[in-house]
Scaffold this motif. Sequence first.
Motif, short mmCIF file in Angstrom:
data_model
loop_
_atom_site.label_atom_id
_atom_site.label_comp_id
_atom_site.label_asym_id
_atom_site.label_seq_id
_atom_site.Cartn_x
_atom_site.Cartn_y
_atom_site.Cartn_z
N GLY A 46 78.99 -61.69 -32.31
CA GLY A 46 78.82 -61.77 -33.76
C GLY A 46 79.89 -62.64 -34.40
O GLY A 46 80.62 -63.35 -33.72
N ARG A 69 85.74 -58.15 -41.70
CA ARG A 69 84.40 -57.64 -41.41
C ARG A 69 83.91 -58.32 -40.15
O ARG A 69 84.01 -59.54 -40.01
CB ARG A 69 83.43 -57.92 -42.53
N ASP A 71 80.43 -58.65 -37.95
CA ASP A 71 78.98 -58.43 -38.04
C ASP A 71 78.34 -58.87 -36.73
O ASP A 71 78.31 -60.05 -36.41
CB ASP A 71 78.42 -59.21 -39.21
N GLY A 73 75.11 -58.09 -36.00
CA GLY A 73 73.66 -58.14 -36.15
C GLY A 73 73.03 -56.88 -35.59
O GLY A 73 73.60 -55.80 -35.62
N ALA A 74 71.82 -57.01 -35.04
CA ALA A 74 71.05 -55.85 -34.59
C ALA A 74 71.28 -55.56 -33.11
O ALA A 74 71.35 -56.46 -32.29
CB ALA A 74 69.57 -56.08 -34.84
N GLU A 76 69.23 -53.62 -30.37
CA GLU A 76 67.86 -53.15 -30.25
C GLU A 76 67.54 -52.73 -28.82
O GLU A 76 68.03 -53.34 -27.87
CB GLU A 76 66.88 -54.25 -30.67
N ASP A 91 66.72 -49.67 -33.30
CA ASP A 91 67.59 -50.80 -33.65
C ASP A 91 68.56 -50.36 -34.74
O ASP A 91 68.26 -49.48 -35.54
CB ASP A 91 66.81 -52.06 -34.05
N ALA A 92 69.72 -50.95 -34.68
CA ALA A 92 70.78 -50.63 -35.64
C ALA A 92 71.56 -51.89 -35.96
O ALA A 92 71.79 -52.71 -35.07
CB ALA A 92 71.71 -49.57 -35.06
N ASP A 93 71.90 -52.06 -37.21
CA ASP A 93 72.81 -53.14 -37.59
C ASP A 93 74.21 -52.68 -37.28
O ASP A 93 74.64 -51.62 -37.74
CB ASP A 93 72.68 -53.47 -39.08
N VAL A 94 74.93 -53.47 -36.50
CA VAL A 94 76.28 -53.10 -36.07
C VAL A 94 77.28 -53.94 -36.85
O VAL A 94 77.35 -55.16 -36.68
CB VAL A 94 76.46 -53.31 -34.55
N LYS A 95 78.02 -53.28 -37.73
CA LYS A 95 79.04 -53.93 -38.54
C LYS A 95 80.31 -53.08 -38.52
O LYS A 95 80.24 -51.87 -38.52
CB LYS A 95 78.58 -54.09 -39.98
#
Length: 107
Positions: A46, A69, A71, A73-74, A76, A91-95
């Motif tokens: 990311g 930050r 980021d 992304g997803a 999955e 799926d999850a957004d990983v931040k």
Amino acid sequence: KLGVAVTNRIGVYAIAGVAVADAELDVNGPTDLGPVSVNHSDTLVGIAYGAGVDLKLTNNIDMFVEYQRIDFGAFETAGSLFDDCVRYGYDADVKLDTVKVGLNYRF
């Protein structure tokens, strides 16, 4: 890292770069069809970005505060269980948001 001096004791900067992390998903539990165990892992790539402030305390010691930050992304995964009777997807957004406070000593 790119910055400017605001005064002879204070500097502000922006940071940007690439981040890499290993992610893992483990789901275990009972269902009407029997126990379920799903495991998935992946390497995520990311972007990282943020800003910070440096404060010169003495000739050799600086203090800093930095926000970043990251980021990724997803994350999955998908598949099936029980001979394709049950299909799943996740799926999850990983931040990540981080704040660092520290001291630098210059020799």
